[in-house]
Design a protein around this motif. Structure first.
Motif, short mmCIF file in Angstrom:
data_model
loop_
_atom_site.label_atom_id
_atom_site.label_comp_id
_atom_site.label_asym_id
_atom_site.label_seq_id
_atom_site.Cartn_x
_atom_site.Cartn_y
_atom_site.Cartn_z
N TRP A 170 0.84 -1.19 0.00
CA TRP A 170 0.00 0.00 0.00
C TRP A 170 0.87 1.24 0.00
O TRP A 170 2.01 1.21 0.46
CB TRP A 170 -0.90 0.04 1.24
CG TRP A 170 -1.96 -0.99 1.25
CD1 TRP A 170 -2.00 -2.11 2.03
CD2 TRP A 170 -3.15 -1.03 0.46
NE1 TRP A 170 -3.14 -2.82 1.78
CE2 TRP A 170 -3.87 -2.18 0.82
CE3 TRP A 170 -3.69 -0.18 -0.51
CZ2 TRP A 170 -5.08 -2.51 0.25
CZ3 TRP A 170 -4.90 -0.52 -1.08
CH2 TRP A 170 -5.58 -1.66 -0.71
N HIS A 183 -8.23 -1.92 -5.84
CA HIS A 183 -7.29 -1.53 -4.79
C HIS A 183 -6.78 -0.12 -4.93
O HIS A 183 -5.58 0.14 -4.86
CB HIS A 183 -6.12 -2.53 -4.75
CG HIS A 183 -6.56 -3.89 -4.37
ND1 HIS A 183 -5.97 -5.01 -4.84
CD2 HIS A 183 -7.55 -4.32 -3.55
CE1 HIS A 183 -6.56 -6.08 -4.34
NE2 HIS A 183 -7.53 -5.68 -3.55
N THR A 192 0.71 3.10 4.12
CA THR A 192 -0.42 2.18 4.16
C THR A 192 -1.54 2.76 3.31
O THR A 192 -1.31 3.68 2.54
CB THR A 192 -0.85 1.93 5.62
OG1 THR A 192 -1.84 0.90 5.64
CG2 THR A 192 -1.37 3.18 6.29
N TYR A 193 -2.75 2.25 3.41
CA TYR A 193 -3.85 2.75 2.58
C TYR A 193 -4.54 3.96 3.24
O TYR A 193 -4.49 4.12 4.45
CB TYR A 193 -4.86 1.64 2.28
CG TYR A 193 -5.48 1.00 3.51
CD1 TYR A 193 -6.63 1.53 4.08
CD2 TYR A 193 -4.92 -0.12 4.09
CE1 TYR A 193 -7.20 0.96 5.19
CE2 TYR A 193 -5.47 -0.70 5.21
CZ TYR A 193 -6.62 -0.16 5.75
OH TYR A 193 -7.18 -0.72 6.86
N HIS A 223 -6.55 4.12 6.78
CA HIS A 223 -5.98 3.18 7.75
C HIS A 223 -5.87 3.81 9.14
O HIS A 223 -6.04 3.13 10.15
CB HIS A 223 -4.61 2.70 7.29
CG HIS A 223 -3.97 1.74 8.23
ND1 HIS A 223 -3.11 2.15 9.22
CD2 HIS A 223 -4.09 0.40 8.36
CE1 HIS A 223 -2.71 1.10 9.91
NE2 HIS A 223 -3.29 0.03 9.40
N ILE A 246 -12.70 3.42 -1.35
CA ILE A 246 -12.04 2.41 -2.17
C ILE A 246 -12.87 2.13 -3.43
O ILE A 246 -14.08 2.31 -3.43
CB ILE A 246 -11.78 1.11 -1.36
CG1 ILE A 246 -10.85 0.17 -2.12
CG2 ILE A 246 -13.08 0.44 -0.97
CD1 ILE A 246 -10.33 -0.99 -1.27
#
Length: 109
Positions: free
Chosen positions: A11, A40, A54-55, A58, A66
């Motif tokens: 990510w 993704h 990270t995403y 998070h 998303i």
């Protein structure tokens, strides 16, 4: 701003270089998805404190929508069906109202 994910199974977050001041009103921008593999990709808003390893969504410093249509924040899914799923070639409009602390994400095909 143009971004490309070059690594698989990892990510990452790309932050824009423009920030908005408190009480600065409503702001809108479009995001074109030239490639959206397996859903993704997250699009949303974040503070400077957001983790870029990270995403989006998070941690507590960002909200991420998303491609599959769910909304994430604070390390979890906040809403399963926040909007229509995004796809490769699509355009997504993000509208943020700083004063009312509201963010809206919608497909613009």
């Amino acid at each position: 701003l143009r971004a490309r994910q070059s690594m698989s199974k990892k990510w990452g977050v790309v932050l824009g270089s423009h920030s908005y001041q408190p009480d600065s009103g409503v702001h809108e921008w479009d995001v074109r998805l030239s490639h959206c593999p397996k859903g993704h990709v997250f699009i949303g808003v974040a503070t400077r404190e957001c983790s870029t390893s990270t995403y989006l969504g998070h941690d507590n410093h960002g909200w991420g929508f998303i491609c599959t249509g769910a909304l994430w924040h604070g390390h979890g899914k906040v809403k399963s069906s926040y909007g229509e799923p995004m796809r490769t070639g699509g355009v997504v409009r993000v509208k943020e109202n700083i004063v009312e602390r509201l963010t809206h994400v919608a497909n613009q095909y």
